[in-house]
Design a protein around this motif. Structure first.
Motif, mmCIF file in Angstrom:
data_model
loop_
_atom_site.group_PDB
_atom_site.id
_atom_site.type_symbol
_atom_site.label_atom_id
_atom_site.label_comp_id
_atom_site.label_asym_id
_atom_site.label_seq_id
_atom_site.Cartn_x
_atom_site.Cartn_y
_atom_site.Cartn_z
ATOM 1 N N LEU A 7 26.568 15.335 -5.628
ATOM 2 C CA LEU A 7 25.700 14.365 -4.800
ATOM 3 C C LEU A 7 26.590 13.519 -4.142
ATOM 4 C CD1 LEU A 7 22.630 14.042 -7.209
ATOM 5 C CD2 LEU A 7 22.582 14.856 -4.798
ATOM 6 N N VAL A 8 27.365 13.030 -5.130
ATOM 7 C CA VAL A 8 28.284 11.954 -4.264
ATOM 8 C C VAL A 8 29.167 12.447 -3.219
ATOM 9 C CG1 VAL A 8 30.231 10.144 -5.024
ATOM 10 C CG2 VAL A 8 28.161 10.376 -6.543
ATOM 11 N N ILE A 9 29.940 13.556 -3.890
ATOM 12 C CA ILE A 9 30.723 14.228 -2.730
ATOM 13 C C ILE A 9 30.044 14.799 -1.567
ATOM 14 C CG2 ILE A 9 32.336 16.238 -2.404
ATOM 15 C CD1 ILE A 9 33.191 15.871 -5.343
ATOM 16 N N GLY A 10 28.822 15.095 -1.846
ATOM 17 C CA GLY A 10 28.106 15.852 -0.654
ATOM 18 C C GLY A 10 27.943 14.484 0.443
ATOM 19 N N GLN A 115 40.087 5.326 -5.722
ATOM 20 C CA GLN A 115 38.887 5.072 -6.284
ATOM 21 C C GLN A 115 37.759 4.714 -5.100
ATOM 22 O OE1 GLN A 115 39.575 1.978 -9.484
ATOM 23 N NE2 GLN A 115 39.083 3.736 -10.825
ATOM 24 N N SER A 116 37.902 5.160 -4.112
ATOM 25 C CA SER A 116 36.945 4.751 -3.076
ATOM 26 C C SER A 116 37.073 5.790 -2.060
ATOM 27 C CB SER A 116 37.003 3.364 -2.422
ATOM 28 O OG SER A 116 38.206 3.219 -2.057
ATOM 29 N N SER A 117 36.338 5.565 -1.020
ATOM 30 C CA SER A 117 36.055 6.690 0.172
ATOM 31 C C SER A 117 35.118 6.105 1.289
ATOM 32 C CB SER A 117 35.615 8.129 -0.091
ATOM 33 O OG SER A 117 34.208 8.059 -0.458
ATOM 34 N N LEU A 118 35.292 6.314 2.625
ATOM 35 C CA LEU A 118 34.596 5.879 3.707
ATOM 36 C C LEU A 118 34.516 7.326 4.876
ATOM 37 C CD1 LEU A 118 33.189 3.629 5.293
ATOM 38 C CD2 LEU A 118 35.370 3.342 6.353
ATOM 39 N N SER A 119 33.540 7.319 5.149
ATOM 40 C CA SER A 119 32.961 8.330 5.969
ATOM 41 C C SER A 119 32.108 8.004 7.329
ATOM 42 C CB SER A 119 32.268 9.761 5.410
ATOM 43 O OG SER A 119 32.127 10.743 6.373
ATOM 44 N N VAL A 120 32.371 8.436 8.478
ATOM 45 C CA VAL A 120 31.225 7.966 9.591
ATOM 46 C C VAL A 120 31.113 8.970 10.431
ATOM 47 C CG1 VAL A 120 31.125 6.291 11.666
ATOM 48 C CG2 VAL A 120 32.523 5.424 9.523
ATOM 49 N N ARG A 121 29.913 9.254 10.454
ATOM 50 C CA ARG A 121 29.477 10.562 11.292
ATOM 51 C C ARG A 121 28.747 9.980 12.555
ATOM 52 N NH1 ARG A 121 25.754 14.425 7.894
ATOM 53 N NH2 ARG A 121 25.304 12.637 6.631
ATOM 54 N N VAL A 122 28.682 10.843 13.576
ATOM 55 C CA VAL A 122 28.113 10.721 15.074
ATOM 56 C C VAL A 122 27.357 11.811 15.527
ATOM 57 C CG1 VAL A 122 28.049 9.792 17.180
ATOM 58 C CG2 VAL A 122 29.275 8.355 15.520
ATOM 59 N N GLY A 123 26.218 12.224 15.652
ATOM 60 C CA GLY A 123 25.748 13.438 16.092
ATOM 61 C C GLY A 123 24.425 13.735 15.509
ATOM 62 N N ASP A 168 28.882 6.419 5.008
ATOM 63 C CA ASP A 168 28.680 6.729 3.655
ATOM 64 C C ASP A 168 30.182 6.112 3.106
ATOM 65 O OD1 ASP A 168 26.597 9.227 3.281
ATOM 66 O OD2 ASP A 168 27.540 9.356 5.366
ATOM 67 N N ALA A 169 30.037 5.647 2.044
ATOM 68 C CA ALA A 169 30.929 5.221 1.114
ATOM 69 C C ALA A 169 30.771 5.362 -0.277
ATOM 70 C CB ALA A 169 31.181 3.399 1.513
ATOM 71 N N THR A 170 31.901 5.390 -1.178
ATOM 72 C CA THR A 170 32.031 5.305 -2.532
ATOM 73 C C THR A 170 33.153 4.181 -3.004
ATOM 74 O OG1 THR A 170 33.560 7.194 -2.680
ATOM 75 C CG2 THR A 170 31.429 7.735 -2.766
ATOM 76 N N VAL A 171 32.449 3.340 -4.093
ATOM 77 C CA VAL A 171 33.408 2.627 -4.570
ATOM 78 C C VAL A 171 33.121 2.646 -6.027
ATOM 79 C CG1 VAL A 171 34.076 -0.010 -4.867
ATOM 80 C CG2 VAL A 171 33.201 0.909 -2.823
ATOM 81 N N LEU A 176 27.295 4.808 -1.557
ATOM 82 C CA LEU A 176 26.087 3.838 -0.481
ATOM 83 C C LEU A 176 26.193 4.719 0.859
ATOM 84 C CD1 LEU A 176 27.842 0.492 -0.722
ATOM 85 C CD2 LEU A 176 25.815 1.115 -1.998
ATOM 86 N N ARG A 177 24.902 4.473 1.538
ATOM 87 C CA ARG A 177 24.793 5.127 2.819
ATOM 88 C C ARG A 177 24.007 4.331 3.933
ATOM 89 N NH1 ARG A 177 22.201 8.259 -0.969
ATOM 90 N NH2 ARG A 177 19.855 8.481 -0.530
ATOM 91 N N ALA A 178 24.174 4.449 4.974
ATOM 92 C CA ALA A 178 23.199 3.790 5.775
ATOM 93 C C ALA A 178 23.359 4.611 7.324
ATOM 94 C CB ALA A 178 23.770 2.446 6.565
#
Length: 363
Positions: A7-10, A115-123, A168-171, A176-178
């Motif tokens: 789920l987190v990776i998704g 130990q963290s990641s950030l992802s931004v999507r548009v569309g 989306d972000a993980t720490v 977290l997601r918005a």
């Protein structure tokens, strides 16, 4: 990999395509997918059309991904399906067609640290509300049907895509997601439709320990349009009538056992009639019996202010003849004060085949 980790990776990778390929190559194109065929038996078919209670259908999901470099990528999800295919279409005698849906088509920017990641999507993308859409593909769904609040026709959580943007972000153990979308998950609108109003969706989760995650999500925004079947004469401007939803979800896995569930509450504002409310929940349990066999069940309930509630019991036996195929034998029982006898019960045989059609790695 345990369910909570998936789920987190998704959420971070923003796609149902495999993330392993994307991490191996700096750039390239990849195409994966699944094909599922069903044979269905239910008297809901004959009650709707007077024909045979036996029917069949198919669903194809394609996941193209183009990785431009280590940070930028394009990803999509295209669905081709027959009607009827989903349980909610069984009683609709007019649901006879081949439908093509672009569920996802977005540009993604992602960064990964220790130990963290950030992802931004548009569309175009699926809703960030709830957790089931991460297991929408029949290859990932323990049972056959969708939970009662997910679907295509006047459901509070659409299975179709929404136009918007998402972060989306993980720490460490937190995810977290918005998301902001052009319309509500309760009434998805295309870019060419009238009455498009922004809806905000947010969610968060915490992995308590490996294999055990809890999460929550919420959305709020106008949901009606002037052609909506439940937009009544004399009603207020749609943009002044918000839909509000709250949800809790949990995933747990240990050894041969996997479990998941959700609780959801929805409120749709009206002025000329009372505000419509709905709450629902489900619990799923899967037990791996042998490397090829598993048994699974989902128990759901639905309650609403404007119609009678129901309970749904799904039982499935799954068999894997090989690494690419999954054969499910399922039976569903629906009970409620508005349901007569076994009319809404049904049996399903579903064969799911996954494939990796193309992989072109760049430099």
């Amino acid at each position: 990999m345990r369910l909570c980790a998936r789920l987190v990776i998704g959420w971070v990778c923003c796609s149902l395509t495999t993330s392993g390929w994307a991490q191996e190559a700096e750039s390239g194109f990849d195409l994966r997918g699944s094909i599922s065929t069903e044979g269905m038996y239910s008297h809901a078919f004959s009650s709707a059309s007077g024909n045979s209670p036996v029917n069949g259908g198919f669903q194809t999901l394609l996941y193209p991904t183009w990785k431009v470099n280590s940070h930028w990528s394009f990803s999509g999800a295209v669905q081709v399906r027959s009607q009827p295919y989903f349980r909610e279409e069984y009683s609709d005698s007019k649901a006879r067609a081949i439908v093509v849906d672009v569920v996802q088509a977005n540009l993604t920017y992602s960064r990964f640290w220790k130990q963290s990641s950030l992802s931004v999507r548009v569309g175009q993308m699926t809703t960030a509300f709830g957790s089931f859409m991460l297991r929408y593909d029949p290859a990932s769904n323990y049972v056959v049907d969708l939970p009662p609040t997910y679907g295509y026709y006047y459901k509070p959580v659409t299975s179709l895509g929404l136009l918007g943007a998402q972060v989306d972000a993980t720490v460490k153990r937190f995810d977290l997601r918005a998301q902001i979308s052009n319309s509500s998950p309760a009434n998805p609108r295309t870019p060419f439709d009238h009455d498009q109003y922004a809806t905000w969706t947010a969610g968060a989760g915490f992995t308590i320990q490996q294999g055990f995650r809890i999460g929550t999500s919420v959305y709020r925004g106008p949901y009606l349009d002037r052609q909506y079947p439940y937009f009544f004469r004399g009603e207020a401007d749609p943009k002044s009538l918000p839909a509000t939803a709250y949800g809790l979800d949990v995933q747990w896995g240990r050894g041969a056992w996997n479990a998941s569930g959700e609780l959801q509450h929805f409120s749709m504002a009206y002025h000329v009639i009372p505000t419509f409310t709905e709450h629902s929940g489900y619990a799923e349990l899967r037990r791996t019996l042998t490397p090829r066999w598993y048994a699974a069940t989902r128990i759901s309930y639905l309650r609403a202010s404007a119609f009678r509630g129901s309970q749904i019991y799904e039982l499935v036996a799954g068999y894997r003849p090989n690494r690419y195929q999954l054969l499910k034998f399922g039976y569903q029982i629906q009970q409620g004060s508005a349901i007569r006898g076994t009319l809404q019960n049904g049996a399903v045989v579903q064969l799911v085949t996954t494939f990796h059609a193309l992989s072109l790695a760049g430099k």
